[in-house]
Design an enzyme around this catalytic site. Structure first.
Site, PDB file in Angstrom:
ATOM      1  N   GLN A   1      33.465  74.783  16.880  1.00 34.13           N
ATOM      2  CA  GLN A   1      34.797  75.227  16.474  1.00 34.13           C
ATOM      3  C   GLN A   1      34.785  76.305  15.400  1.00 34.13           C
ATOM      4  O   GLN A   1      35.794  76.973  15.191  1.00 34.13           O
ATOM      5  CB  GLN A   1      35.613  74.027  15.992  1.00 34.13           C
ATOM      6  CG  GLN A   1      35.899  73.031  17.101  1.00 34.13           C
ATOM      7  CD  GLN A   1      36.667  71.828  16.609  1.00 34.13           C
ATOM      8  OE1 GLN A   1      36.088  70.929  16.020  1.00 34.13           O
ATOM      9  NE2 GLN A   1      37.966  71.798  16.843  1.00 34.13           N
TER      10      GLN A   1
ATOM     11  N   ARG B   1      31.762  67.680   5.766  1.00 34.81           N
ATOM     12  CA  ARG B   1      31.297  67.157   7.049  1.00 34.81           C
ATOM     13  C   ARG B   1      31.247  68.294   8.061  1.00 34.81           C
ATOM     14  O   ARG B   1      32.250  68.973   8.281  1.00 34.81           O
ATOM     15  CB  ARG B   1      32.244  66.051   7.543  1.00 34.81           C
ATOM     16  CG  ARG B   1      31.901  65.549   8.920  1.00 34.81           C
ATOM     17  CD  ARG B   1      32.724  64.329   9.340  1.00 34.81           C
ATOM     18  NE  ARG B   1      32.335  63.966  10.697  1.00 34.81           N
ATOM     19  CZ  ARG B   1      33.134  64.027  11.765  1.00 34.81           C
ATOM     20  NH1 ARG B   1      34.392  64.394  11.634  1.00 34.81           N
ATOM     21  NH2 ARG B   1      32.689  63.711  12.953  1.00 34.81           N
TER      22      ARG B   1
ATOM     23  N   HIS C   1      28.752  66.853  18.290  1.00 33.83           N
ATOM     24  CA  HIS C   1      30.189  67.085  18.284  1.00 33.83           C
ATOM     25  C   HIS C   1      30.535  67.882  19.540  1.00 33.83           C
ATOM     26  O   HIS C   1      31.078  68.985  19.465  1.00 33.83           O
ATOM     27  CB  HIS C   1      30.622  67.795  17.001  1.00 33.83           C
ATOM     28  CG  HIS C   1      32.053  67.528  16.625  1.00 33.83           C
ATOM     29  ND1 HIS C   1      32.417  66.992  15.416  1.00 33.83           N
ATOM     30  CD2 HIS C   1      33.192  67.736  17.306  1.00 33.83           C
ATOM     31  CE1 HIS C   1      33.747  66.880  15.370  1.00 33.83           C
ATOM     32  NE2 HIS C   1      34.233  67.333  16.505  1.00 33.83           N
TER      33      HIS C   1
ATOM     34  N   GLU D   1      33.650  61.027  18.268  1.00 31.14           N
ATOM     35  CA  GLU D   1      34.671  60.745  19.280  1.00 31.14           C
ATOM     36  C   GLU D   1      34.114  60.676  20.697  1.00 31.14           C
ATOM     37  O   GLU D   1      34.475  61.498  21.547  1.00 31.14           O
ATOM     38  CB  GLU D   1      35.808  61.780  19.220  1.00 31.14           C
ATOM     39  CG  GLU D   1      36.580  61.751  17.929  1.00 31.14           C
ATOM     40  CD  GLU D   1      37.868  62.585  17.994  1.00 31.14           C
ATOM     41  OE1 GLU D   1      38.226  63.066  19.080  1.00 31.14           O
ATOM     42  OE2 GLU D   1      38.524  62.727  16.950  1.00 31.14           O
TER      43      GLU D   1
ATOM     44  N   ASN E   1      38.105  58.509  13.101  1.00 30.17           N
ATOM     45  CA  ASN E   1      38.982  59.680  13.158  1.00 30.17           C
ATOM     46  C   ASN E   1      40.370  59.205  13.541  1.00 30.17           C
ATOM     47  O   ASN E   1      40.521  58.478  14.520  1.00 30.17           O
ATOM     48  CB  ASN E   1      38.497  60.684  14.203  1.00 30.17           C
ATOM     49  CG  ASN E   1      37.240  61.422  13.763  1.00 30.17           C
ATOM     50  OD1 ASN E   1      36.726  61.203  12.661  1.00 30.17           O
ATOM     51  ND2 ASN E   1      36.743  62.294  14.610  1.00 30.17           N
TER      52      ASN E   1
ATOM     53  N   TYR F   1      44.630  60.474  13.709  1.00 30.97           N
ATOM     54  CA  TYR F   1      45.631  61.532  13.542  1.00 30.97           C
ATOM     55  C   TYR F   1      47.057  61.005  13.541  1.00 30.97           C
ATOM     56  O   TYR F   1      47.809  61.264  12.624  1.00 30.97           O
ATOM     57  CB  TYR F   1      45.434  62.597  14.626  1.00 30.97           C
ATOM     58  CG  TYR F   1      44.215  63.457  14.363  1.00 30.97           C
ATOM     59  CD1 TYR F   1      44.324  64.637  13.651  1.00 30.97           C
ATOM     60  CD2 TYR F   1      42.951  63.059  14.767  1.00 30.97           C
ATOM     61  CE1 TYR F   1      43.214  65.422  13.361  1.00 30.97           C
ATOM     62  CE2 TYR F   1      41.828  63.836  14.489  1.00 30.97           C
ATOM     63  CZ  TYR F   1      41.970  65.010  13.781  1.00 30.97           C
ATOM     64  OH  TYR F   1      40.877  65.769  13.490  1.00 30.97           O
TER      65      TYR F   1
ATOM     66  N   GLU G   1      38.026  61.944   9.916  1.00 28.07           N
ATOM     67  CA  GLU G   1      38.961  63.025  10.248  1.00 28.07           C
ATOM     68  C   GLU G   1      40.368  62.475  10.169  1.00 28.07           C
ATOM     69  O   GLU G   1      40.614  61.335  10.562  1.00 28.07           O
ATOM     70  CB  GLU G   1      38.761  63.533  11.695  1.00 28.07           C
ATOM     71  CG  GLU G   1      37.617  64.480  11.888  1.00 28.07           C
ATOM     72  CD  GLU G   1      37.474  64.944  13.336  1.00 28.07           C
ATOM     73  OE1 GLU G   1      38.488  65.041  14.052  1.00 28.07           O
ATOM     74  OE2 GLU G   1      36.331  65.216  13.732  1.00 28.07           O
TER      75      GLU G   1
ATOM     76  N   TRP H   1      39.528  73.583  20.680  1.00 34.74           N
ATOM     77  CA  TRP H   1      39.090  73.181  22.017  1.00 34.74           C
ATOM     78  C   TRP H   1      39.904  73.857  23.129  1.00 34.74           C
ATOM     79  O   TRP H   1      40.135  75.060  23.035  1.00 34.74           O
ATOM     80  CB  TRP H   1      39.083  71.646  22.117  1.00 34.74           C
ATOM     81  CG  TRP H   1      38.280  71.040  21.001  1.00 34.74           C
ATOM     82  CD1 TRP H   1      38.757  70.322  19.940  1.00 34.74           C
ATOM     83  CD2 TRP H   1      36.851  71.143  20.789  1.00 34.74           C
ATOM     84  NE1 TRP H   1      37.722  69.963  19.100  1.00 34.74           N
ATOM     85  CE2 TRP H   1      36.560  70.446  19.597  1.00 34.74           C
ATOM     86  CE3 TRP H   1      35.798  71.747  21.487  1.00 34.74           C
ATOM     87  CZ2 TRP H   1      35.254  70.341  19.086  1.00 34.74           C
ATOM     88  CZ3 TRP H   1      34.500  71.634  20.984  1.00 34.74           C
ATOM     89  CH2 TRP H   1      34.254  70.938  19.802  1.00 34.74           C
TER      90      TRP H   1
END
Ligand SMILES: *[C@@H]1O[C@H](CO)[C@@H](O)[C@H](O)[C@H]1NC(C)=O
Ligand SMILES: *[C@@H]1O[C@H](CO)[C@@H](O)[C@H](O)[C@H]1NC(C)=O
Ligand SMILES: *[C@@H]1O[C@H](CO)[C@@H](O)[C@H](O)[C@H]1NC(C)=O
Ligand SMILES: *[C@@H]1O[C@H](CO)[C@@H](O)[C@H](O)[C@H]1NC(C)=O
Length: 697
Positions: free
Chosen positions: A101, A180, A226, A282, A418, A420, A480, A535
């Site tokens: 990313q 991280r 990742h 993930e 993680n 959100y 995250e 992504w």
């Protein structure tokens, strides 16, 4: 007569006794049969209720219906948060990124092709490992059909491979102590090789990066996977990587020798300085969402979401256990680090307090977070509820051998999470895409920029409590957590009030989970340090606590003639208010109110400075009106000197600067533009060449 009577009566009475006995025997018999029948009925009922997916439609999959998830009872969700209290001493605050990313430099220094290069349609011709069965044969290459932001690639991204010193200066200016990031496997082993030496240029880059990070006072938290698998390992039908299976459809660890060699190499080369390792990020996203829902590889023949993710997930779990085993056997004693895994879960709140919806919401969490956590933090196997439901649906989950279970159980020193957002979850009659017999909805929740992102701080608190309950209170790191907000310009992006509120609400609920519920949360990493390649969505979705001006332009290696993609020109980094809010919290370790949190204004730069790298030299920064530009002037050491002496000094500047919020850009200080960031901690400017200028008050 008396006797006869007596005997008659005796006989009569003995007759009566026998009859009574007979009767009572019969009674016992009836009773016995009745009890047996009853027991049988109960047994049948119990069996029925326990049998997967069977008549217990109320809480399908559960032997015992789950309780409503606390600490907030139905309808008592908080509407506001208190924003007060202290975090435990040593609480770990950080930010995160991932290699694909942010790094860019996708075809430099010998990097091999990654499955994300292929997915995005980057020009991979001639790159190591780019000769797979479905790889691009001639440029321009074609993006995968599930790539939404077609034309976007990680080719340049935030150019962090080249701008890492800018990133480090930025983080230093934030007072950050933990970063991280992930290591790119196709950089280290361009073709994912299972033997031999790693790519020396990649090793050198990560060595330098880690060294400079440590020198800047930051501790690396390193993710090994990742999502950017070396393309060389995935070329169906022969090479199936995580998706590999035998002819009976059972997962096989075809990729394990390659993976083990990679992780062993990373531990060996970087483990003297890296003390926290995360094996996978993930696994749910890079398996479940990789069968046609937006994540790489998204290719035939791995497109059946009811089967393929579970094969990949199985291989990934075994790979995780193998990595931890290597680390523990060969490195942990001497390197004294810790290793774990990061899984992801949005909270699923029962839509109503009915038994059905409570069970559905519980299944949602079990079938995602539980899928990858139960084998590690539970009994070494998938959640029973999940196994039962899958078996009933005829798509039984793969089975671990006893040896695999033993290796998996307890294979993490901490629980990486993680998280959100939050949504409602209600029971359905159909199993659905995720096999949960449930469906989500979002009414009433505040929405971020991403279509899937709805928030409620209390959801995180509930999730943390869920992990505590299910897995016996493990050490949790929120690895995250973040919020996307659209923005076209730095000015617009910097005012990210919604994101400030998100972090305030979420960290406040983390604190409540610790202080009021006794959940063992040890750290919180905001996603992300920078806006970056989101992504399949590409660049419009911005999760950064710092804005990135990508210097949009033409990338000849992008799949389309797209002049709106990042270029390696000058990329401005500009802190958003949320980053300054977080800084307040992590510098003090105390929860603070979000209202009015904002970064400093350009006028803060006006004044005289001491350059700690050139003692005695003058530095004056003049801010013009409007405060978007200015100039630097002063002195520097004369020939052959390292310090100024007021006698032989020569002029420094004048050099023009542009200013954007708390970022100052000096366009002609050196051959390349350099950026400096205002640091509230040192009351000065952290420059990306490592120089610190401290205000001379
Ligand atoms: C944060 O909480 C406030 C109430 O205190 C609410 O108005 C706001 O919508 C919440 N924002 C997010 C992103 O969670
Ligand atoms: C790709 O090329 C390498 C080296 O020439 C070769 O060893 C490998 O088998 C090829 N892979 C595929 C999938 O064709
Ligand atoms: C920042 O954005 C909020 C809305 O998100 C708006 O109310 C406020 O006026 C903006 N502030 C500035 C300084 O532009
Ligand atoms: C140079 O002069 C300034 C005052 O103009 C003084 O503060 C500083 O100490 C002097 N530096 C040296 C190296 O003599």
């Amino acid at each position: 007569m008396e006797i006869t009577e007596g005997s008659a009566s005796e006989s009569e009475s003995s007759d009566t006794t026998a009859e009574k006995r007979r009767r009572s025997t019969r009674k016992f018999l009836y009773l016995g049969v009745g009890v047996a029948l009853l027991l049988a009925i109960i047994l049948v009922l119990v069996l029925l209720l326990n049998s997967p997916g069977a008549s217990n439609a109320k809480c399908r999959g559960f032997r015992q219906c789950p309780d409503y998830p606390l600490p907030y009872a139905f309808g008592t969700w908080p509407k506001t948060y208190s924003y007060a209290g202290s975090f435990p001493e040593g609480f770990v605050w950080g930010v995160g990124t991932a290699a694909y990313q942010v790094e860019g430099a996708y075809n430099e220094d010998g990097r091999g092709a990654s499955i994300w290069d292929t997915f995005t349609g980057a020009n991979t011709l001639g790159m190591p490992g780019a000769n797979c069965s479905y790889c691009c044969q001639s440029a321009p290459c074609t993006p995968n059909k599930n790539m939404v932001g077609k034309g976007a690639t990680g080719n340049v991204a935030t150019n962090s491979y080249h701008m890492f010193r800018t990133d480090i200066a930025l983080m230093k200016s934030m007072g950050l102590k933990h970063y991280r990031f992930s290591i790119s496997w196709p950089r280290i082993f361009p073709t994912g090789s299972a033997t031999g030496e790693p790519n020396p240029e990649a090793v050198k880059w990560y060595d330098t990066f880690i060294d400079e990070l440590l020198a800047a006072g930051m501790e690396p938290y390193v993710t090994l996977y990742h999502w950017d698998l070396p393309q060389a390992l995935l070329s169906p039908p022969e090479l199936g990587a995580w998706w590999a299976r035998d002819k009976d459809g059972k997962p096989v660890g075809q990729i394990l020798p390659n993976w083990k060699h990679y992780v062993d190499t990373c531990f060996r080369l970087f483990g003297d300085r890296v003390k926290v390792w995360v094996t996978f990020n993930e696994a749910w996203s890079c398996t479940k969402l990789a069968s046609g829902s937006g994540k790489a590889p998204g290719i035939p023949p791995f497109m059946n979401p009811a089967v393929d993710p579970y094969i990949a997930g199985h291989n990934i779990l075994n790979a995780h256990a193998a990595a931890v085993d290597i680390y523990r056997r060969k490195y942990q004693t001497s390197q004294k680090g810790r290793i774990g895994i990061t899984n992801n879960q949005d909270w699923r709140e029962p839509k109503t307090d009915s038994v059905e919806d409570v069970a559905a919401a519980e299944r949602a969490v079990l079938f995602q977070l539980g899928w990858f956590s139960e084998p590690i933090f539970g009994a070494g196997d998938y959640p029973q509820e999940m196994k039962d439901i899958f078996a009933a649906l005829g798509t039984a989950l793969p089975e671990f051998s006893e040896a695999e279970k033993a290796l998996l159980k307890g294979s993490a020193d901490f629980f990486g999470l993680n998280h959100y957002g939050t949504g409602w979850f209600a029971a359905t009659k159909e199993p659905g895409w995720d096999m949960t017999y449930g469906t989500s909805s979002e009414e009433g929740f505040v929405q971020g920029q991403s279509t899937w992102l709805y928030g409620a701080g209390w959801g995180l608190r509930k999730l943390l409590n869920w992990v505590k309950r299910r897995y016996n209170n493990p050490e949790i790191y929120v690895t995250e957590s973040g919020w996307s907000v659209a923005a076209q310009t730095a000015e617009e992006a910097a005012n990210d009030t919604q994101r400030v509120m998100y972090f305030a609400n979420y960290t406040s609920e983390v604190l409540s989970a610790i202080l009021e519920d006794g959940v063992d949360v040890r750290g919180y990493f905001a996603w992300s340090l920078l806006d970056n390649f989101e992504w399949e969505m590409g660049y419009p979705i911005r999760f950064g606590t710092t804005f990135v001006d990508y210097d949009l332009g033409l990338d000849p290696n992008a799949p389309l003639p797209n002049s709106q993609v990042p270029t390696p020109g000058f990329q401005l980094r500009r802190r958003k208010d949320s980053s300054c809010f977080l800084e307040q919290v992590w510098r003090s370790n105390v929860m603070t109110a979000p209202s009015g949190a904002s970064c400093v204004k350009p006028l803060v730069f006006q004044g005289r400075y001491r350059d700690t790298t050139q003692p005695g030299c003058k530095r004056v920064l003049d801010v013009y009106k409007p405060p978007t530009s200015g100039s630097i002037s002063g002195t520097r050491p004369g020939p052959g000197r390292t310090a100024c002496n007021n006698v032989t000094d020569i002029p420094y500047g004048p050099a023009m600067v542009t200013i954007s919020g708390s970022t100052v850009v000096c366009t002609d200080c050196r051959t390349q533009s350099s950026q400096g960031f205002w640091s509230a901690g040192s009351l000065g400017i952290e420059w990306d060449d490592g120089a610190l200028w401290v205000k001379d008050l």
